[in-house]
Motif scaffolding. Structure first.
Motif, short mmCIF file in Angstrom:
data_model
loop_
_atom_site.label_atom_id
_atom_site.label_comp_id
_atom_site.label_asym_id
_atom_site.label_seq_id
_atom_site.Cartn_x
_atom_site.Cartn_y
_atom_site.Cartn_z
N THR A 1 0.85 -1.19 0.00
CA THR A 1 0.00 0.00 0.00
C THR A 1 0.88 1.24 0.00
OG1 THR A 1 -0.10 0.06 2.43
CG2 THR A 1 -1.86 -1.14 1.29
N CYS A 2 0.31 2.36 -0.40
CA CYS A 2 1.02 3.64 -0.36
C CYS A 2 0.25 4.60 0.52
CB CYS A 2 1.17 4.22 -1.76
SG CYS A 2 1.96 5.87 -1.78
N PHE A 3 0.97 5.32 1.36
CA PHE A 3 0.37 6.36 2.19
C PHE A 3 0.99 7.70 1.83
CE2 PHE A 3 0.26 9.11 5.93
CZ PHE A 3 -1.10 9.13 6.18
N GLU A 4 0.14 8.67 1.47
CA GLU A 4 0.61 10.02 1.16
C GLU A 4 0.54 10.88 2.42
OE1 GLU A 4 -1.04 12.02 -2.16
OE2 GLU A 4 0.11 10.79 -3.58
N VAL A 5 1.66 11.50 2.76
CA VAL A 5 1.75 12.32 3.96
C VAL A 5 1.33 13.74 3.59
CG1 VAL A 5 3.22 13.09 5.85
CG2 VAL A 5 3.69 10.90 4.71
N PRO A 6 0.23 14.23 4.12
CA PRO A 6 -0.25 15.57 3.75
C PRO A 6 0.79 16.64 4.02
CG PRO A 6 -1.92 14.38 5.01
CD PRO A 6 -0.66 13.57 5.09
N GLY A 7 1.03 17.49 3.01
CA GLY A 7 1.91 18.64 3.19
C GLY A 7 3.39 18.34 3.15
#
Length: 284
Positions: free
Chosen positions: A235-241
């Motif tokens: 899975t991929c998690f995008e870190v906001p900002g």
């Protein structure tokens, strides 16, 4: 960004033959302690509080970096019953080390197409042998890497899954995907179909900063599809900002912790023994 990594070993002692089992010998199940020989430049971190080292966190640094910061990271994470092994890259670069030749060590310009992929393919079995030589079974080894070290971790996990070998316990890559042209070859499945494929490889997390101009969303999606194509539950998690760089802030750290909470193993109970040549386990 930069990074570092560490190794370990296993010990055991013989128990007397059991009157309750006819065949085989009994061996006390002991978690590994520490490696007798470390790869060049590697650093080992014992588990917190002197607990048995039921797991091994292998940390791979970014290009131009070295193991010490990653040994400190293993200490700071303080994962339960988990030792740390910060490994040093095979290539020299800018006063530090690198895992493969993505940059020319003199000019720091990108290497010609194919050079980085060939370099990674050559390094992969060496790094895998270092990790296996630490003494932990694969299912108790958790890969963590940043930048080029993260790319190496993803290829290690993918290679094991593609070969049908024992999978690593988990894999985390921070701000990095997979290298085009390096093995294992992508599976022949459309990206939208890979999520439905059977999972036999390491549970894998790829993190990227939502504002990262270098590690794009497309590159992250490509890495996830490629990993799923060989059987890794990725899975991929995008870190906001976040614009890029090393593990940063509680939101990103929490995603890693959630993965490790699912995959880290507890130490074997005291007195548990394995039957060699027999069946099952029993208490002394």
């Amino acid at each position: 960004g930069r990074g570092r990594a560490l190794p370990a070993e296993r010990s055991g002692q013989r128990a007397p033959a059991s009157p309750h089992r006819g065949a085989g010998r009994l061996r006390t199940v002991m978690p590994p302690t520490a490696p007798s020989i470390l790869p060049p430049g590697a650093l080992f971190v014992p588990p917190p509080g002197g607990a048995p080292a039921a797991n091994l966190l292998v940390a791979l640094h970014g290009a131009g970096d070295a193991p010490p910061p990653y040994a400190r990271l293993a200490t700071q994470l303080a994962l339960p019953a988990t030792a740390g092994l910060a490994l040093a890259g095979l290539e020299g670069l800018a006063g530090g080390r690198a895992w493969f030749r993505a940059l020319d060590p003199e000019s720091f310009e990108p290497t010609p197409p194919g050079v980085a992929a060939a370099s990674l393919d050559a390094a992969l079995p060496i790094v895998a042998a270092w990790i296996d030589g630490a003494g932990w079974e694969r299912g108790r080894v958790h890969l963590f890497g940043f930048g080029d070290g993260g790319t190496m971790c993803l290829h290690l996990a993918a290679a094991a899954a593609a070969a049908g070998a024992a999978p690593y316990g988990s894999c985390v890559s921070v701000s990095a995907g997979m290298l085009e042209g390096a093995g294992p070859a992508p599976a022949a499945h459309p990206a939208e179909e890979t999520a439905a494929l059977p999972t036999r490889g390491a549970p894998t997390l790829v993190t990227r900063g939502a504002a990262d101009p270098d590690f794009t969303a497309d590159a992250a999606a490509s890495a996830v599809a490629r990993l799923r194509g060989v059987g890794c539950g990725a899975t991929c998690f995008e870190v906001p900002g976040k614009a890029g760089g090393m593990l940063d802030g509680p939101v990103e750290v929490r995603q890693c912790m959630l993965l490790w909470a699912r995959t880290l193993k507890a130490a074997p109970p005291a007195g548990t023994v394995e039957v060699e040549g027999g069946v099952g386990t029993e208490e002394l």
